[in-house]
Design a protein around this motif. Structure first.
Motif, PDB file in Angstrom:
ATOM      1  N   LYS A  49       6.696  -8.447   5.134  1.00  0.00           N
ATOM      2  CA  LYS A  49       5.404  -8.792   4.530  1.00  0.00           C
ATOM      3  C   LYS A  49       4.210  -8.280   5.339  1.00  0.00           C
ATOM      4  N   ASN A  50       4.333  -8.309   6.666  1.00  0.00           N
ATOM      5  CA  ASN A  50       3.198  -7.828   7.482  1.00  0.00           C
ATOM      6  C   ASN A  50       3.053  -6.316   7.365  1.00  0.00           C
ATOM      7  N   VAL A  51       4.193  -5.632   7.300  1.00  0.00           N
ATOM      8  CA  VAL A  51       4.166  -4.179   7.111  1.00  0.00           C
ATOM      9  C   VAL A  51       3.503  -3.858   5.771  1.00  0.00           C
ATOM     10  N   ASP A  52       3.868  -4.639   4.769  1.00  0.00           N
ATOM     11  CA  ASP A  52       3.316  -4.428   3.428  1.00  0.00           C
ATOM     12  C   ASP A  52       1.789  -4.612   3.421  1.00  0.00           C
ATOM     13  N   ARG A  53       1.322  -5.681   4.040  1.00  0.00           N
ATOM     14  CA  ARG A  53      -0.135  -5.943   4.102  1.00  0.00           C
ATOM     15  C   ARG A  53      -0.850  -4.803   4.831  1.00  0.00           C
ATOM     16  N   TRP A  54      -0.268  -4.385   5.951  1.00  0.00           N
ATOM     17  CA  TRP A  54      -0.849  -3.299   6.761  1.00  0.00           C
ATOM     18  C   TRP A  54      -0.915  -1.980   5.967  1.00  0.00           C
ATOM     19  N   LEU A  55       0.159  -1.682   5.221  1.00  0.00           N
ATOM     20  CA  LEU A  55       0.152  -0.463   4.397  1.00  0.00           C
ATOM     21  C   LEU A  55      -0.950  -0.523   3.345  1.00  0.00           C
ATOM     22  N   LYS A  56      -1.121  -1.700   2.742  1.00  0.00           N
ATOM     23  CA  LYS A  56      -2.147  -1.841   1.689  1.00  0.00           C
ATOM     24  C   LYS A  56      -3.544  -1.642   2.281  1.00  0.00           C
ATOM     25  N   GLN A  57      -3.744  -2.145   3.512  1.00  0.00           N
ATOM     26  CA  GLN A  57      -5.046  -1.945   4.168  1.00  0.00           C
ATOM     27  C   GLN A  57      -5.306  -0.475   4.425  1.00  0.00           C
ATOM     28  N   LEU A  58      -4.265   0.215   4.884  1.00  0.00           N
ATOM     29  CA  LEU A  58      -4.423   1.653   5.148  1.00  0.00           C
ATOM     30  C   LEU A  58      -4.709   2.405   3.842  1.00  0.00           C
ATOM     31  N   GLU A  59      -4.001   2.024   2.803  1.00  0.00           N
ATOM     32  CA  GLU A  59      -4.214   2.687   1.506  1.00  0.00           C
ATOM     33  C   GLU A  59      -5.649   2.493   1.033  1.00  0.00           C
ATOM     34  N   THR A  60      -6.168   1.262   1.193  1.00  0.00           N
ATOM     35  CA  THR A  60      -7.544   0.980   0.765  1.00  0.00           C
ATOM     36  C   THR A  60      -8.520   1.830   1.574  1.00  0.00           C
ATOM     37  N   ASN A  61      -8.268   1.937   2.873  1.00  0.00           N
ATOM     38  CA  ASN A  61      -9.146   2.719   3.738  1.00  0.00           C
ATOM     39  C   ASN A  61      -9.142   4.198   3.391  1.00  0.00           C
ATOM     40  N   TYR A  62      -7.970   4.685   3.025  1.00  0.00           N
ATOM     41  CA  TYR A  62      -7.820   6.125   2.818  1.00  0.00           C
ATOM     42  C   TYR A  62      -7.528   6.461   1.357  1.00  0.00           C
ATOM     43  N   ALA A  63      -8.193   5.715   0.476  1.00  0.00           N
ATOM     44  CA  ALA A  63      -7.951   5.898  -0.960  1.00  0.00           C
ATOM     45  C   ALA A  63      -8.221   7.341  -1.398  1.00  0.00           C
ATOM     46  N   ASP A  64      -9.137   8.032  -0.705  1.00  0.00           N
ATOM     47  CA  ASP A  64      -9.496   9.389  -1.135  1.00  0.00           C
ATOM     48  C   ASP A  64      -8.352  10.397  -0.959  1.00  0.00           C
ATOM     49  N   TRP A  65      -7.462  10.191  -0.002  1.00  0.00           N
ATOM     50  CA  TRP A  65      -6.351  11.165   0.137  1.00  0.00           C
ATOM     51  C   TRP A  65      -4.965  10.537   0.048  1.00  0.00           C
TER      52      TRP A  65
END
Ligand code: GSH
Length: 213
Positions: free
Chosen positions: A177-193
């Motif tokens: 679950k923590n990995v999942d949350r962290w991935l979602k944060q990264l995705e939000t940050n780097y939505a452009d690529w």
């Protein structure tokens, strides 16, 4: 001055170099690989180890993705928070880079390589070794937003590339679950690529693995 990168889009080590280039806003001329390039005398002169990614920056050739990532920052954006200058903060980022290359990604590599090379099913024991490492990662992420605190660093990019590459395999990461949350944060940050450097190449790699079995 031209920065060239010999690469293929679905390769994990190539993807993480391209992420750094995107974040630093560097113009990279991509050299697409096929078997004729790998074995060409011109390429072997640059990289006798004939692997990708291989960077050629103003005539300087460099391979090993994590070395390329730190080189690009040191040369083009030395103040970048992706690779902090403080000695201890940088050592902590380096620790994750070495853990990723020596433990996490290498275990994943040994899991999927039998599919790529021999078209045979991977060894579940190796898959278990990889998942044990993801469990440690999940625990490390319990009390922190990113791997080195509140700021994204190269540690996040390299480990995220391994985890998203694992999503192309049959390994089940859904309990982390923590990995999942962290991935979602990264995705939000780097939505452009994210689509270009994560979703699409991971799908291509998944299809590639399935085509081999
Ligand atoms: N540790 C290297 C791994 C590079 C690697 O394994 N590249 C693969 C493609 S993903 C490759 O070039 N294989 C062909 C070869 O080694 O001849 C890195 O991080 O750059």
């Amino acid at each position: 001055m031209v920065i060239e990168l010999y690469q293929v889009p679905m390769s994990a080590p190539c993807r993480q170099v391209m992420m750094v280039a995107k974040i630093l806003n560097l113009h990279i001329e991509k050299r697409v690989m096929d078997q004729t390039v790998y074995t060409s005398p011109e390429f072997l002169k640059i990289n006798p180890f004939h692997c990708i990614p291989t960077l050629v920056d103003d005539g300087f050739g460099l391979w090993e993705s994590r070395a390329i990532m730190t080189y690009l920052i040191n040369k083009y954006e030395p103040e970048s928070s992706l690779y902090p200058k403080d000695i201890k903060a940088r050592a902590t980022v380096d620790r994750w880079l070495y853990w990723d290359t020596g433990s996490l990604y290498s275990t994943l590599y040994f899991y999927y390589t039998p599919i790529v090379r021999q078209g045979i099913k991977p060894d579940p024991a190796v898959g278990k070794l990889f998942l044990d490492k993801v469990m440690l990662l999940d625990e490390a992420l319990a009390d922190t937003k990113y791997l080195c605190g509140d700021t994204i660093t190269l540690a996040d990019l390299t480990v995220m590339t391994s985890i998203t590459t694992a999503q192309a395999t049959d390994l089940d990461l859904s309990s982390f679950k923590n990995v999942d949350r962290w991935l979602k944060q990264l995705e939000t940050n780097y939505a452009d690529w994210w689509k270009e450097l994560v979703t699409d190449p991971v799908k291509e790699f998944r299809d590639f693995l399935q085509s081999k079995l």
